[in-house]
Design an enzyme around this catalytic site. Structure first.
Site, PDB file in Angstrom:
ATOM      1  N   CYS A 111       0.824  -1.229   0.000  1.00  0.00           N
ATOM      2  CA  CYS A 111       0.000   0.000   0.000  1.00  0.00           C
ATOM      3  C   CYS A 111       0.847   1.262   0.000  1.00  0.00           C
ATOM      4  CB  CYS A 111      -0.933   0.007   1.204  1.00  0.00           C
ATOM      5  SG  CYS A 111      -1.839  -1.519   1.411  1.00  0.00           S
TER       6      CYS A 111
ATOM      7  N   HIS B 287      -9.048   3.777  -1.314  1.00  0.00           N
ATOM      8  CA  HIS B 287      -7.702   3.200  -1.208  1.00  0.00           C
ATOM      9  C   HIS B 287      -7.393   2.305  -2.408  1.00  0.00           C
ATOM     10  CE1 HIS B 287      -4.050   1.661   0.295  1.00  0.00           C
ATOM     11  NE2 HIS B 287      -4.500   0.691   1.061  1.00  0.00           N
TER      12      HIS B 287
HETATM   13  C1  COA Z   1     -15.300  -3.893   4.385  1.00  0.00           C
HETATM   14  C2  COA Z   1     -15.452  -4.754   3.158  1.00  0.00           C
HETATM   15  C3  COA Z   1     -15.239  -6.234   3.525  1.00  0.00           C
HETATM   16  C4  COA Z   1     -16.846  -4.541   2.584  1.00  0.00           C
HETATM   17  O1  COA Z   1     -16.972  -5.331   1.442  1.00  0.00           O
HETATM   18  P1  COA Z   1     -18.401  -5.966   1.038  1.00  0.00           P
HETATM   19  O2  COA Z   1     -19.051  -6.503   2.275  1.00  0.00           O
HETATM   20  O3  COA Z   1     -18.150  -6.903  -0.078  1.00  0.00           O
HETATM   21  O4  COA Z   1     -19.202  -4.714   0.589  1.00  0.00           O
HETATM   22  P2  COA Z   1     -19.872  -4.513  -0.828  1.00  0.00           P
HETATM   23  O5  COA Z   1     -18.811  -4.206  -1.831  1.00  0.00           O
HETATM   24  O6  COA Z   1     -20.808  -5.658  -1.114  1.00  0.00           O
HETATM   25  O7  COA Z   1     -20.706  -3.204  -0.577  1.00  0.00           O
HETATM   26  C5  COA Z   1     -21.892  -3.195   0.182  1.00  0.00           C
HETATM   27  C6  COA Z   1     -22.255  -1.747   0.494  1.00  0.00           C
HETATM   28  O8  COA Z   1     -21.326  -1.232   1.463  1.00  0.00           O
HETATM   29  C7  COA Z   1     -20.626  -0.137   0.912  1.00  0.00           C
HETATM   30  N1  COA Z   1     -19.243  -0.282   1.356  1.00  0.00           N
HETATM   31  C8  COA Z   1     -18.360  -1.239   0.989  1.00  0.00           C
HETATM   32  N2  COA Z   1     -17.208  -1.080   1.652  1.00  0.00           N
HETATM   33  C9  COA Z   1     -17.374   0.008   2.435  1.00  0.00           C
HETATM   34  C10 COA Z   1     -16.525   0.671   3.342  1.00  0.00           C
HETATM   35  N3  COA Z   1     -15.292   0.234   3.547  1.00  0.00           N
HETATM   36  N4  COA Z   1     -16.988   1.757   3.991  1.00  0.00           N
HETATM   37  C11 COA Z   1     -18.259   2.188   3.766  1.00  0.00           C
HETATM   38  N5  COA Z   1     -19.105   1.588   2.908  1.00  0.00           N
HETATM   39  C12 COA Z   1     -18.660   0.520   2.263  1.00  0.00           C
HETATM   40  C13 COA Z   1     -20.775  -0.260  -0.576  1.00  0.00           C
HETATM   41  O9  COA Z   1     -20.682   1.019  -1.200  1.00  0.00           O
HETATM   42  C14 COA Z   1     -22.143  -0.835  -0.702  1.00  0.00           C
HETATM   43  O10 COA Z   1     -23.099   0.189  -0.505  1.00  0.00           O
HETATM   44  P3  COA Z   1     -24.478   0.171  -1.327  1.00  0.00           P
HETATM   45  O11 COA Z   1     -25.179  -1.078  -0.902  1.00  0.00           O
HETATM   46  O12 COA Z   1     -25.153   1.435  -0.847  1.00  0.00           O
HETATM   47  O13 COA Z   1     -24.108   0.182  -2.754  1.00  0.00           O
HETATM   48  C15 COA Z   1     -14.391  -4.365   2.071  1.00  0.00           C
HETATM   49  O14 COA Z   1     -14.614  -3.031   1.688  1.00  0.00           O
HETATM   50  C16 COA Z   1     -12.978  -4.511   2.603  1.00  0.00           C
HETATM   51  O15 COA Z   1     -12.437  -5.608   2.719  1.00  0.00           O
HETATM   52  N6  COA Z   1     -12.288  -3.384   2.897  1.00  0.00           N
HETATM   53  C17 COA Z   1     -10.918  -3.408   3.375  1.00  0.00           C
HETATM   54  C18 COA Z   1      -9.975  -3.394   2.193  1.00  0.00           C
HETATM   55  C19 COA Z   1      -8.561  -3.665   2.646  1.00  0.00           C
HETATM   56  O16 COA Z   1      -8.276  -4.609   3.355  1.00  0.00           O
HETATM   57  N7  COA Z   1      -7.614  -2.826   2.222  1.00  0.00           N
HETATM   58  C20 COA Z   1      -6.234  -2.972   2.570  1.00  0.00           C
HETATM   59  C21 COA Z   1      -5.930  -2.211   3.785  1.00  0.00           C
HETATM   60  S1  COA Z   1      -4.316  -2.573   4.406  1.00  0.00           S
END
Ligand code: COA
Length: 384
Positions: free
Chosen positions: A83, A332
């Site tokens: 990252c 990100h």
């Molecule tokens: C948190 C996480 C698991 C959510 O993924 P998900 O459950 O598959 O979510 P979806 O993509 O199905 O989205 C569902 C809804 O939540 C929203 N959403 C997804 N991730 C979000 C987040 N991080 N914050 C706020 N809203 C989020 C989407 O916009 C969607 O909204 P909608 O229904 O109004 O369209 C995923 O974003 C994630 O793993 N994030 C971390 C990424 C990471 O690890 N990065 C590296 C860092 S070191």
């Protein structure tokens, strides 16, 4: 060393891109060069970051970007540091320009994963963790940062509202950033009611998966002569590292690489913490923003989590943090993130952050972490 400036910067709107990573990277690179007043032929070296190019079946993006810019003969290379890739690329660009190996250099970061589902995107992300000890045992980044949050909560008195306030602040800032992935404010009720992802991290503790591209042009002061924008003087460009696996670290109450990179940066810049007007820090999860404020040396241990709830890190607070919306709300797109932090600082210093300005900002710090802190960059910038 030659005095080295950021003279141009640009990004697209993070979220879901219709373009490929390579197309978006080339386009923002052209915009950054145009903003700098230089021409593509002035670029002496291009440093590109694109961790997950394999998801688009594309590697070796540097020559493609350079060809798209009409400078196919310019040398390029890909810089990968999870990252923190494009801040590592910025460090390489700085070293080249400050050291006199190039008069101007281009940094480009791009990422596209939105064509993948959550499981596949999560698998790509875990390439930044230790496959043998972490990934093979089921660790994901939400899980690893949940471990850091659990350790923190077991030592310091915290409330869920403290972490909620970090997310609320960054969403409020993102709502004022036209290039942010999420441009909507959230309430404490929304935060507390959001689903658990990896206990204790809820949905709104996490950054999203984002596509995006960002580019930065750096040049030697003596080469630029007549800057067309307010340049950022690169006062420090520091990198550090630490043991990658969390199980082998002496404690989980911070990221050692942030501490050592920050100390090196402040030594280089001949500045103290009090000289910094605002920060763009690596808040991939809300706990990461809390740890960053402590490890960078701005707040004592245990004080980072409560800073947003106390208003300290608001745009008009004592220490504004992530006016862009941070990774939490701006998004990100891994390889674009470090460059995008510099884009925000460049926009702020050039009076182009309408609605989310940090008043009277003269100096800023960018902090970009690779994975759970195996690598880290800290850059310090100031106006001339
Ligand atoms: C948190 C996480 C698991 C959510 O993924 P998900 O459950 O598959 O979510 P979806 O993509 O199905 O989205 C569902 C809804 O939540 C929203 N959403 C997804 N991730 C979000 C987040 N991080 N914050 C706020 N809203 C989020 C989407 O916009 C969607 O909204 P909608 O229904 O109004 O369209 C995923 O974003 C994630 O793993 N994030 C971390 C990424 C990471 O690890 N990065 C590296 C860092 S070191």
């Amino acid at each position: 060393m030659r005095e080295t400036w950021v003279v141009g910067a640009a990004s697209n709107r993070f979220g879901k891109m219709s373009e490929t990573g390579r197309e978006a990277g080339t386009r923002v690179a052209a915009e950054a060069i145009q903003a700098s007043g230089l021409e593509p032929k002035d670029i002496g070296y291009t440093f590109v970051s694109n961790c997950f190019g394999a998801a688009e079946r594309q590697g070796h993006v540097g020559p493609l970007v350079n060809s798209g810019l009409g400078i196919p003969d310019v040398p390029s290379c890909t810089v990968e540091s999870a990252c923190s890739s494009s801040s590592a690329a910025l460090h390489e660009a700085f070293v080249h320009v400050a050291g006199g190996f190039a008069d101007a250099a281009l940094v480009v970061g791009m990422e596209k994963l939105s064509h993948l589902d959550t499981l596949a995107a999560t698998s790509y992300f875990t390439l930044g963790a230790d496959c043998a000890y972490e990934t093979k045992n089921g660790a994901t980044f939400p899980g690893l940062y949940a471990t850091l949050a659990t350790a923190y909560r077991s030592v310091y008195r915290t409330t869920p509202e403290m972490f909620g306030a970090i997310a609320i602040k960054n969403h409020a800032n993102g709502a004022r950033n036209p290039n942010a992935h999420f441009q909507k404010e959230i309430s404490m009720e929304t935060y507390l009611g959001s689903p658990m992802i990896a206990s204790p991290l809820r949905l709104y503790d996490c950054c999203p998966f984002s596509d995006g591209a960002a580019a930065v042009v750096v040049a030697a002061k003596e080469f630029v002569k007549q800057p067309v924008t307010e340049p950022l003087v690169i006062r420090a460009s520091a990198r550090s590292g630490s043991i990658m696996d969390m199980q082998d670290r002496p404690d989980l109450l911070g990221l050692p690489a942030t501490r050592t990179a920050a100390d090196a940066a402040f030594r280089q810049a001949h500045l103290g913490r009090r000289d910094i007007d605002f920060l763009e820090v690596h808040d991939c999860f809300t706990i990461a923003e809390a740890l960053a404020l402590e490890d960078l040396g701005f707040l004592p241990k245990g004080a980072g989590a409560g800073a947003a709830l106390e208003g300290i890190t608001a745009r008009d607070g004592r220490l504004p943090v992530n006016p862009s919306g941070g990774l939490k709300a701006k998004g990100h797109p891994v390889s674009a993130t470090g460059a995008a932090q510099v884009v925000e600082i460049f926009e702020q210093m050039n009076g182009r952050a309408a609605g989310r300005e940090v008043p009277r900002a003269e100096t800023a710090l960018a902090h970009n972490v690779g994975a759970t802190g195996g690598s880290c960059s800290v850059h310090i910038f100031s106006r001339r």
